[in-house]
Design a protein around this motif. Sequence first.
Motif, PDB file in Angstrom:
ATOM      1  N   LEU A 151       2.939  58.318  33.338  1.00  0.00           N
ATOM      2  CA  LEU A 151       4.344  58.508  33.027  1.00  0.00           C
ATOM      3  C   LEU A 151       5.158  57.443  33.744  1.00  0.00           C
ATOM      4  CD1 LEU A 151       5.026  62.355  33.333  1.00  0.00           C
ATOM      5  CD2 LEU A 151       4.944  61.006  31.230  1.00  0.00           C
ATOM      6  N   SER A 152       6.140  56.904  33.064  1.00  0.00           N
ATOM      7  CA  SER A 152       7.042  55.946  33.691  1.00  0.00           C
ATOM      8  C   SER A 152       8.035  56.699  34.572  1.00  0.00           C
ATOM      9  CB  SER A 152       7.782  55.152  32.609  1.00  0.00           C
ATOM     10  OG  SER A 152       8.702  54.255  33.195  1.00  0.00           O
ATOM     11  N   THR A 153       8.240  56.208  35.787  1.00  0.00           N
ATOM     12  CA  THR A 153       9.186  56.814  36.712  1.00  0.00           C
ATOM     13  C   THR A 153      10.449  55.972  36.792  1.00  0.00           C
ATOM     14  OG1 THR A 153       7.430  57.792  38.065  1.00  0.00           O
ATOM     15  CG2 THR A 153       9.586  57.549  39.088  1.00  0.00           C
ATOM     16  N   VAL A 154      11.591  56.604  36.511  1.00  0.00           N
ATOM     17  CA  VAL A 154      12.892  55.940  36.554  1.00  0.00           C
ATOM     18  C   VAL A 154      13.687  56.524  37.714  1.00  0.00           C
ATOM     19  CG1 VAL A 154      15.027  55.459  35.302  1.00  0.00           C
ATOM     20  CG2 VAL A 154      12.855  55.602  34.054  1.00  0.00           C
ATOM     21  N   LEU A 155      14.159  55.663  38.603  1.00  0.00           N
ATOM     22  CA  LEU A 155      14.884  56.109  39.786  1.00  0.00           C
ATOM     23  C   LEU A 155      16.340  55.670  39.712  1.00  0.00           C
ATOM     24  CD1 LEU A 155      14.971  57.368  42.623  1.00  0.00           C
ATOM     25  CD2 LEU A 155      14.252  55.137  43.535  1.00  0.00           C
ATOM     26  N   TYR A 156      17.238  56.642  39.830  1.00  0.00           N
ATOM     27  CA  TYR A 156      18.676  56.359  39.828  1.00  0.00           C
ATOM     28  C   TYR A 156      19.164  56.210  41.258  1.00  0.00           C
ATOM     29  CZ  TYR A 156      23.676  57.500  39.765  1.00  0.00           C
ATOM     30  OH  TYR A 156      25.029  57.499  39.976  1.00  0.00           O
ATOM     31  N   LEU A 157      19.846  55.092  41.540  1.00  0.00           N
ATOM     32  CA  LEU A 157      20.421  54.846  42.856  1.00  0.00           C
ATOM     33  C   LEU A 157      21.884  54.460  42.698  1.00  0.00           C
ATOM     34  CD1 LEU A 157      17.624  52.677  44.528  1.00  0.00           C
ATOM     35  CD2 LEU A 157      18.064  55.110  44.925  1.00  0.00           C
ATOM     36  N   ARG A 158      22.734  55.145  43.402  1.00  0.00           N
ATOM     37  CA  ARG A 158      24.161  54.813  43.416  1.00  0.00           C
ATOM     38  C   ARG A 158      24.441  54.052  44.704  1.00  0.00           C
ATOM     39  NH1 ARG A 158      29.405  58.696  43.250  1.00  0.00           N
ATOM     40  NH2 ARG A 158      30.453  57.695  41.505  1.00  0.00           N
ATOM     41  N   ILE A 159      24.957  52.831  44.588  1.00  0.00           N
ATOM     42  CA  ILE A 159      25.003  51.962  45.758  1.00  0.00           C
ATOM     43  C   ILE A 159      26.379  51.324  45.957  1.00  0.00           C
ATOM     44  CG2 ILE A 159      22.542  51.421  45.618  1.00  0.00           C
ATOM     45  CD1 ILE A 159      23.330  48.740  44.381  1.00  0.00           C
ATOM     46  N   ILE A 160      26.625  50.940  47.198  1.00  0.00           N
ATOM     47  CA  ILE A 160      27.754  50.087  47.565  1.00  0.00           C
ATOM     48  C   ILE A 160      27.182  48.939  48.372  1.00  0.00           C
ATOM     49  CG2 ILE A 160      29.909  49.904  48.867  1.00  0.00           C
ATOM     50  CD1 ILE A 160      30.366  52.871  48.378  1.00  0.00           C
ATOM     51  N   VAL A 161      27.336  47.724  47.870  1.00  0.00           N
ATOM     52  CA  VAL A 161      26.789  46.551  48.548  1.00  0.00           C
ATOM     53  C   VAL A 161      27.786  46.062  49.593  1.00  0.00           C
ATOM     54  CG1 VAL A 161      25.960  44.190  48.283  1.00  0.00           C
ATOM     55  CG2 VAL A 161      25.454  45.895  46.519  1.00  0.00           C
ATOM     56  N   ASP A 162      27.321  45.981  50.846  1.00  0.00           N
ATOM     57  CA  ASP A 162      28.137  45.432  51.921  1.00  0.00           C
ATOM     58  C   ASP A 162      28.116  43.908  51.787  1.00  0.00           C
ATOM     59  OD1 ASP A 162      29.155  44.450  54.371  1.00  0.00           O
ATOM     60  OD2 ASP A 162      28.511  46.251  55.434  1.00  0.00           O
TER      61      ASP A 162
END
Length: 281
Positions: free
Chosen positions: A202-213
């Motif tokens: 199964l393909s694993t999709v990871l959601y990440l919500r980010i703020i780049v410094d």
Amino acid sequence: MKSTIGVMMRSGKLTGAALTAELQEAREACIDTIWFRDTPLSVDGLENARYPFDPIVAGTFAVLQGFREIGFSVLTAGYRSELQIARQISSLVCLSEATIHLGIGRGVFQEVNEHLGSTTLDLESFVMTTSSTLDSALLDVASAGSDLAPYNERVKLYLASSSVQRVGKCSPWLDGWMTREDSLPNMRAKITSAIELSGKPLSTVLYLRIIVDENDVNAPPRNIPVDRDLPAIWLGQASLNRVLDAYTKCGVNHFILESVTGLKALSAALRPIGDESSVNR
């Protein structure tokens, strides 16, 4: 191991120009997949997470702008019927050359889920019916006598869930599953369990919500509150690439990155495509 990067669209202005500008930024960043979220209701405290466009309409707009990998994460099951999803997605697939990554789930926000009745929804039944109805819809819209396989190959069905047991139950109809940030040991264990319970890759999709410094490239990752139920990871450019590499080694196949500060900050942080150490390798 290879992994790919997609971005979640964030344009809060109800204009084609605003979305076009955001898509152009994604194009310049060499992003693999354009993702749209489904937020049918406005909830106090979640203003930054709300997306004003219908995701399938916005995805069709992106296809017309030349994008060939479109994702929906996630279509809220309590808001949409299986037939509605199947007709819209099959039409988009057959009228374009795009590959559609179709995420289905209850949604992130508790108040929305309760209002729409998603909390008591039988997700296994919903996924199964969506899959079979989608096959029928593709058969209806495909040219008479044509091979259905090329169309089916361009629709990827995912379940958005933190429960690997639920993923295992729905796996006969899935190409993969979507999940959110977790510790590296937990992520590795969940991916292993999901595959074992499914009895297939199964393909694993990871959601990440980010703020780049943008001032400190080595700023270590830390969670900060942005919306009530959906925090973000604050981190530097070098830290972002280390995080993506670490999750890739755990078995993550695709990332959905939502940059709270916009795509320009994200594109500056990501290593160029073609860099031997890039996550898009």
